[in-house]
Design an enzyme around this catalytic site. Structure first.
Site, short mmCIF file in Angstrom:
data_model
loop_
_atom_site.label_atom_id
_atom_site.label_comp_id
_atom_site.label_asym_id
_atom_site.label_seq_id
_atom_site.Cartn_x
_atom_site.Cartn_y
_atom_site.Cartn_z
N TYR A 90 40.45 37.45 34.45
CA TYR A 90 40.27 37.61 35.89
C TYR A 90 40.59 39.05 36.27
O TYR A 90 41.66 39.55 35.96
CB TYR A 90 41.20 36.62 36.60
CG TYR A 90 40.96 36.38 38.08
CD1 TYR A 90 40.20 37.24 38.87
CD2 TYR A 90 41.51 35.27 38.70
CE1 TYR A 90 39.99 37.00 40.21
CE2 TYR A 90 41.32 35.00 40.05
CZ TYR A 90 40.55 35.87 40.80
OH TYR A 90 40.36 35.62 42.14
N CYS A 91 39.66 39.71 36.93
CA CYS A 91 39.86 41.06 37.48
C CYS A 91 40.27 42.04 36.36
O CYS A 91 39.58 42.18 35.37
CB CYS A 91 40.88 41.01 38.60
SG CYS A 91 41.05 42.55 39.55
N VAL A 92 41.43 42.71 36.50
CA VAL A 92 41.83 43.70 35.50
C VAL A 92 42.05 43.05 34.14
O VAL A 92 41.83 43.69 33.10
CB VAL A 92 43.10 44.44 35.97
CG1 VAL A 92 44.26 43.50 36.18
CG2 VAL A 92 43.51 45.51 34.97
N GLY A 106 40.18 40.73 33.03
CA GLY A 106 38.82 40.63 32.53
C GLY A 106 38.33 41.95 31.98
O GLY A 106 37.65 42.00 30.93
N PHE A 115 35.95 36.54 35.61
CA PHE A 115 36.03 36.38 37.05
C PHE A 115 36.13 37.78 37.68
O PHE A 115 37.12 38.49 37.47
CB PHE A 115 37.27 35.58 37.45
CG PHE A 115 37.29 34.14 37.01
CD1 PHE A 115 36.15 33.51 36.55
CD2 PHE A 115 38.46 33.40 37.07
CE1 PHE A 115 36.18 32.18 36.14
CE2 PHE A 115 38.50 32.08 36.68
CZ PHE A 115 37.36 31.47 36.21
#
Length: 573
Positions: free
Chosen positions: A306-308, A310, A335
């Site tokens: 998710y985000c960083v 990811g 994500f």
């Protein structure tokens, strides 16, 4: 002394007449001065060039028109724009029904339009500089809204009279409390507690390192998918964005779908983590995957970033591919994750030399206080996350409403200073991750073009932190099977959207395309959550199941449980 003659109070008609006379006189002087300056001097960009002179005349004429309409009670000359009509700051009917407040509101809109037009007219700046000017102008205009000041907000004036000023005293108490804690309050502080009504999915901590805890969740189905799932949340925030109240919990839902779920809970940084760098987070992802594989005696795992996390997962997959170990991961889900930061949105405004110098000044102890990052993210949506609360909780003295997502948003984590600066410079500023071999980690050059792992890539249509066009770069750089889904809403609500809520929508394009624009042009909309589409895609990668016993139950395998979920790190300050 002779008697003073009686002086008649001017009528409304007299006031209107003399307002028009004085206004017309000032307009004539202004126009004449601009004309003389324009003839006597070469045009000065932004001062006496024809376009600027025309905007000044239009602004003056529009301002005079607003004043005249306020005195006469005439209807506005032009209809509101759709954006102005939806502006929640001015939803109180008195902003339109009362001539004075209607004039204040329209004057603010007029000034805003003129200031933003001036930004567009500035010459000699590149696109990046102009976008920085837009961002600064919008922030200034949001701060200067008449709704933010007690003397120009009709609702605040009424409340102050009604309560005898008690609302302002309560608001002052709220403001002083926020100043004391160094952070803006968004929700009732006592309404939520991790382990009580947040992060409640049953499970056990099965591993604890200096950087993270690994949580395994208890199965709720008799059989589960043979391939487990390891989730890597961003360490900028607490992991329980994916485990909010039970009805919103992605983790609980995934467990109910028959998945053995593991969650990484990152440790909030302190001075002892001053030397932690990106390599350490990549190594942690690999170690967590290997731990799960060994614990369950399986060859591979599904992973989510998710985000960083990811972004980091993409680098992890590239390193595994370079080592010949790509088979450790059956599939990867992203994500709202970015790997090419050329179009990374408004966060790019915070990687200038000045901003980086400020960052250095507040990280003397080797870590960045999470409240700094919270303030940065609040600035990205200042109207909603700053000034809305100034009005409601400082000026009107309202009680804070309970909201689990905003509780999580304010539950900040600290970041290792060395890593964070490296992240901003190498990825955001210099955009090195998108260039094959420009970055290395754990002694291995990173080439995203080597990643052939089947990938599910989710973006939020209204995401202001990871814009969908930026997320799309994963489609371009990875070479394996890929599925792109564009979800309604933004960086959080676009992800945390349980099917039972029946909210938002998502788009898929059944035809392979080369760009996000082509994807959108041919996309098919489906109402509701994209989670069911994801679980169908996951099962299609490997549908084999096993009985949910033995090591599939936390603490019943070769690793003893260290404590109950949600663990210790999620509670650490």
């Amino acid at each position: 002394m002779p008697d003073m003659p009686d002086v008649a109070v001017p009528s409304l008609a007299d006031m209107q007449h003399w307002t028009w006379v004085l206004g017309r006189a000032q307009q004539m002087v202004l126009e004449q001065g601009l004309d003389v300056a324009g003839k006597a001097l070469p045009p000065i960009p932004g001062v006496t060039d024809p376009d600027t002179v025309a905007r000044a005349r239009d602004f003056w004429a529009d301002s005079l028109g607003l004043w005249q309409r306020m005195l006469t009670g005439e209807a506005p000359a032009a209809a509101e724009t759709p954006e102005q009509a939806r502006d929640k700051r001015f939803k109180d009917p008195r902003w339109r029904e009362n001539p004075v407040f209607d004039w204040i509101r329209q004057s603010y809109f007029l000034l805003s339009d003129q200031m933003l037009a001036q930004v567009e007219a500035v010459q000699g700046v590149d696109d990046k500089q102009r976008e920085q000017l837009r961002f600064a102008a919008r922030g200034f205009l949001d701060a200067m809204s008449p709704s933010n000041f007690p003397a120009t907000n009709p609702e605040v004036i009424e409340k102050t009279i009604e309560t005898g000023g008690e609302n302002l005293l309560k608001g002052l108490h709220n403001m002083l409390a926020d100043l004391g804690r160094g952070q803006l309050t968004h929700t009732d502080a006592g309404a939520f507690e991790v382990g009580r009504n947040l992060a409640m999915t049953p499970g056990k901590v099965v591993l604890r390192t200096d950087l993270y805890e690994l949580i395994q969740y208890s199965p709720t189905t008799e059989s589960v998918l043979a391939v487990p799932l390891v989730i890597f949340p961003p360490w900028i925030n607490r992991f329980y964005i994916l485990d909010l109240t039970p009805e919103k919990s992605f983790i609980r839902w995934a467990v109910e779908q028959g998945i053995t779920v593991f969650m990484v809970s990152w440790r909030s940084a302190d001075a002892s983590m001053k030397d932690v760098v990106w390599d350490d987070y990549i190594a942690a992802q690999i170690a967590a995957i290997d731990t799960v594989r060994a614990l369950l005696d399986v060859p591979a795992a599904h992973v989510i970033g998710y985000c960083v996390a990811g972004t980091t997962l993409a680098a992890t997959l590239a390193i595994l591919a370079a080592r010949g170990e790509a088979a450790k991961v059956t599939s990867a889900t992203f994500f709202t994750a970015q790997v090419d930061f050329e179009k990374a949105g408004e966060l790019l405004h915070f990687v200038s030399d000045e901003q980086l110098a400020l960052l250095d000044s507040v990280t003397k102890d080797g870590f960045l206080d999470g409240r700094y990052m919270a303030a940065v993210f609040n600035q990205l949506r200042g109207r909603d996350l700053i000034w809305n609360y100034v009005t409601n909780n400082y000026l009107l003295g309202k009680d804070y409403a309970p909201f689990d997502l905003l509780h999580w948003n304010g539950d900040t984590t600290n970041l290792p200073a060395t890593w964070h600066r490296q992240y901003l410079t190498d990825l955001y500023r210099d955009n090195l991750l998108s260039k094959a071999g420009a970055l290395s980690a754990l002694g291995t050059p990173i080439d995203l073009g080597k990643v052939a792992t089947p990938s599910y890539i989710q973006a939020g249509r209204e995401d202001h932190i990871a814009p969908p066009e930026s997320v799309w770069a994963l489609m371009r750089l990875f070479v394996g099977e890929k599925r792109f889904v564009l979800a309604g809403s933004g960086h959080i609500a676009g992800v945390v959207n349980p099917p039972a809520a029946q909210k938002y929508q998502y788009w898929l394009n059944p035809v392979p395309v080369e760009s996000l624009a082509d994807f959108v042009a041919g996309a098919v909309e489906t109402k509701g959550s994209w989670w069911p589409d994801w679980i169908d895609w996951l099962r299609a990668r490997d549908s084999a199941t096993v009985v949910a016993n033995g090591a599939r139950i936390p603490g019943h395998g070769a690793i003893a449980a260290l404590g109950d979920a949600p663990g210790d790190y999620v509670r650490a300050r």
